[in-house]
Design a protein around this motif. Structure first.
Motif, mmCIF file in Angstrom:
data_model
loop_
_atom_site.group_PDB
_atom_site.id
_atom_site.type_symbol
_atom_site.label_atom_id
_atom_site.label_comp_id
_atom_site.label_asym_id
_atom_site.label_seq_id
_atom_site.Cartn_x
_atom_site.Cartn_y
_atom_site.Cartn_z
ATOM 1 N N PHE A 264 50.531 40.894 37.967
ATOM 2 C CA PHE A 264 49.961 42.395 38.262
ATOM 3 C C PHE A 264 50.994 43.415 38.466
ATOM 4 N N GLN A 265 52.112 43.272 38.913
ATOM 5 C CA GLN A 265 52.905 44.264 38.889
ATOM 6 C C GLN A 265 53.549 44.484 37.617
ATOM 7 N N LYS A 266 53.540 43.670 36.530
ATOM 8 C CA LYS A 266 54.082 43.757 35.458
ATOM 9 C C LYS A 266 52.751 44.510 34.578
ATOM 10 N N PHE B 176 42.536 44.422 43.192
ATOM 11 C CA PHE B 176 42.664 43.274 43.434
ATOM 12 C C PHE B 176 43.970 43.124 43.885
ATOM 13 N N TYR B 177 44.970 43.539 43.267
ATOM 14 C CA TYR B 177 46.181 43.323 43.899
ATOM 15 C C TYR B 177 46.635 43.934 45.431
ATOM 16 N N LYS B 178 46.171 45.282 45.351
ATOM 17 C CA LYS B 178 46.417 46.099 46.432
ATOM 18 C C LYS B 178 45.607 45.667 47.594
ATOM 19 N N ILE C 31 40.207 40.285 35.318
ATOM 20 C CA ILE C 31 40.230 40.044 36.642
ATOM 21 C C ILE C 31 39.941 40.996 37.703
ATOM 22 N N ASP C 32 40.608 41.989 37.202
ATOM 23 C CA ASP C 32 40.616 43.454 38.359
ATOM 24 C C ASP C 32 39.031 43.749 38.320
ATOM 25 N N TYR C 33 38.608 43.805 37.137
ATOM 26 C CA TYR C 33 36.942 44.000 37.242
ATOM 27 C C TYR C 33 35.951 43.426 37.894
ATOM 28 N N MET C 34 36.419 42.087 37.404
ATOM 29 C CA MET C 34 35.238 40.942 38.098
ATOM 30 C C MET C 34 35.497 40.852 39.497
ATOM 31 N N THR C 35 36.406 41.253 40.117
ATOM 32 C CA THR C 35 36.606 40.987 41.442
ATOM 33 C C THR C 35 36.612 42.334 42.233
ATOM 34 N N SER C 36 36.240 43.287 41.688
ATOM 35 C CA SER C 36 36.093 44.901 41.975
ATOM 36 C C SER C 36 34.493 44.950 42.401
ATOM 37 N N ASP C 37 34.326 46.198 43.306
ATOM 38 C CA ASP C 37 32.844 46.353 43.914
ATOM 39 C C ASP C 37 31.963 46.459 42.562
#
Length: 547
Positions: free
Chosen positions: A123-125, A132-134, A369-375
């Motif tokens: 995720f840093q890259k 999700f990362y934060k 992945i970021d979207y699927m784990t977001s509110d």
């Protein structure tokens, strides 16, 4: 064991090859609608999971996911031998973009292979601003790093102190669920119980339960007039769910009298559990074919109105929970108390999701992945559409509608609550209103808490048993022992359950135990005990044997 080594190798190769040839995509991999999206590949070893076919047309959940991420997903869920097939992919450097697995041995292989991303680096890259990362709970990350040596896995069904600080439960009701919920339990069809004039309070002992089976076998009829099935177990998943429940309700534990780890299969209560199912088969209370049924078949029977009693994973039956009731623990003797394992530290989840370093579209994978784990993402795929599948109260808390309840049971068609690998239990309990009387969700909660809330049930910290298999040295004799013993359990337990009489049962059970001893189960337990003792020392707790 076969005497001819070449024959064994050839047979193994052919079975693996056949398994690969039988791989199937969930509801076929063709994408319906506009094809102008980046396609990702996902592999899962949860063989009873039935993800929806990806459809990007207007008004579909998968379509709205695509419009928010620019991605479609080609999912593969093998009908069988998923873990062996994934091991072959690993050997052949042919991993899919995303891998969602439950098998601890294969999980260990992925982690040590160097072929999956450390999530921090990933995720840093590719998406350093990822929510999700934060926002990932630190205590969960700590447990994952401890287990895997790095942060490689996205865990499903997250629960931990830190996660409940980020996503606070909306009511005391959910704190009760946190403490007592367990989907592995026993439930009864209310209408069919009424036919035989019995109440859940009269179904507390093995003798009473077998008596109920006998009564319904002789007099009961299903909703359509067809014969009643007195007992339904959890199909081809019965060893993980049905047997697990029976072992612990009879008082089976994971430690010996000296407080050392002991495989529960070596405990006398496992014999009691196996004998219960064997008696049910011999008496005609359940058909032997149940041992090989898939989840779709279990689902169809559970909604048919013909099943009196189900023992297994109630989360996957598709039944209307309002029509069922749990009787709590089964007592074989008054002397032995039922036990319940509760994870008392940060959970590393049920499904672990990994990202392959050979992923062809890493930026799009990060976005998905970021979207699927977001509110927003979890609200869409987890709850569907407001006004149709759910409503909000004055505080903005969510309640299912009748249509929403139905949609979750038909997730493979509707897409509602379909993406289990991204389920976030803490988040879910933060957005939901207290469950109202008469709703399916409230009824389901009552079914899944009855066992642990029973006054006789003793709770132990199951997190002390975490990481035992993963701690086995890579490429060691212990890992071979683990695989051989697991295979033996899978193959021999049906022989015990289908034994024709008591003499045959005793013979098959003795063969079962003797062969595990020959395969090295005591040496394996001693190695796992080292990790168990490390866990106990680290967390200042132990599992005390009560039976």
């Amino acid at each position: 064991m076969k005497k001819v080594v070449v024959g064994v190798v050839l047979l193994l190769y052919l079975s693996l090859l056949t398994g690969c040839m039988e791989d199937k995509h969930s509801d076929d991999s063709d994408v319906t609608g506009d094809p102008g999206y980046t396609q990702l590949t996902l592999f899962s070893d949860v063989e009873f999971w039935r993800p929806p076919a990806w459809d990007v047309t207007e008004g579909t959940i998968t379509g709205d996911i695509s419009r928010n991420t620019g991605v479609t997903v080609d999912v593969t869920v093998p009908a069988r031998d998923a873990d062996r097939q994934l091991s072959l992919m690993l050997i052949n450097n042919d991993l899919p973009d995303i891998i969602s697995i439950t098998d601890p041995t294969v999980l260990g292989q992925l982690v040590t292979s160097g072929k999956v991303w450390d999530l921090g680096e990933f995720f840093q890259k590719y998406k350093p601003d990822s929510q999700f990362y934060k926002n990932f709970p630190e205590d969960v990350k700590k447990e994952l790093v401890k287990r895997d040596g790095g942060w490689y896995a996205i865990p499903s069904h997250m629960e931990s102190r830190d996660s409940y600080k980020i996503w606070k439960p909306s009511s005391q009701y959910y704190w009760d669920l946190i403490n007592y919920e367990d989907p592995y339990t026993i439930i009864w069809n209310k209408e069919l119980l009424g036919q035989i004039g019995m109440h859940p309070d009269e179904l507390k002992t093995e003798e009473q339960i077998l008596s109920a089976f006998e009564k319904i076998k002789n007099t009961g009829t299903g909703a359509d007039g067809s014969p009643v099935i007195p007992l339904l177990i959890d199909g081809d998943a019965y060893q993980e769910s049905t047997l697990s429940f029976l072992e612990t309700t009879y008082g089976g534990e994971y430690v010996d009298e000296d407080g050392n780890y002991k495989d529960i299969m070596l405990q006398p209560e496992t014999r009691d559990a196996l004998y219960f199912i064997n008696k049910a088969v011999r008496a005609g209370y359940m058909d032997p074919g149940q041992l090989t049924m898939d989840n779709d078949q279990i689902h169809n029977l559970m909604v048919s109105g013909r099943v009196l009693c189900f023992i297994g994973n109630t989360a996957n039956t598709g039944a209307d929970s309002r029509l069922w009731v749990s009787s709590g623990p089964i007592r074989k003797t008054e002397e032995k108390r039922p036990v319940h394992g509760k994870n008392m530290r940060a959970s590393t989840g049920w499904i672990g999701t990994f990202i392959s370093k050979d992923c062809e579209h890493p930026e799009e994978t990060a976005d998905w992945i970021d979207y699927m784990t977001s509110d927003g993402g979890m609200m869409l795929w987890g709850f569907g559409y407001e006004g149709i599948h759910y409503t909000r109260d004055d505080e903005g808390l969510v309640s299912w509608t009748e249509e929403g309840d139905a949609a979750t049971r038909e997730y493979s068609k509707t897409g509602v609550w379909a993406w289990w690998m991204f389920a976030n239990t803490a988040w879910q309990r933060s957005v939901m209103a207290p469950l109202e009387e008469g709703t399916i969700a409230r009824a389901q909660a009552e079914l899944t808490t009855a066992y642990a809330k029973d006054k006789d049930t003793v709770t132990f910290d199951s997190s002390l048993l975490s990481g035992l298999t993963e701690s086995l040295p890579p490429n060691s004799d212990y890992l071979k022992m683990e695989g051989d013993i697991r295979g033996w359990k899978k193959n021999q337990i049906p022989m015990i359950l289908l034994a024709a009489d008591d003499e045959a049962f005793d013979k098959e059970y003795e063969t079962f135990i003797r062969r595990m001893e020959e395969l090295g189960i005591y040496e394996l337990d001693a190695q796992k005990n080292m990790k168990y003792k490390e866990n106990c020392a680290e967390y200042g707790r132990t599992i005390t044997k009560v039976n």
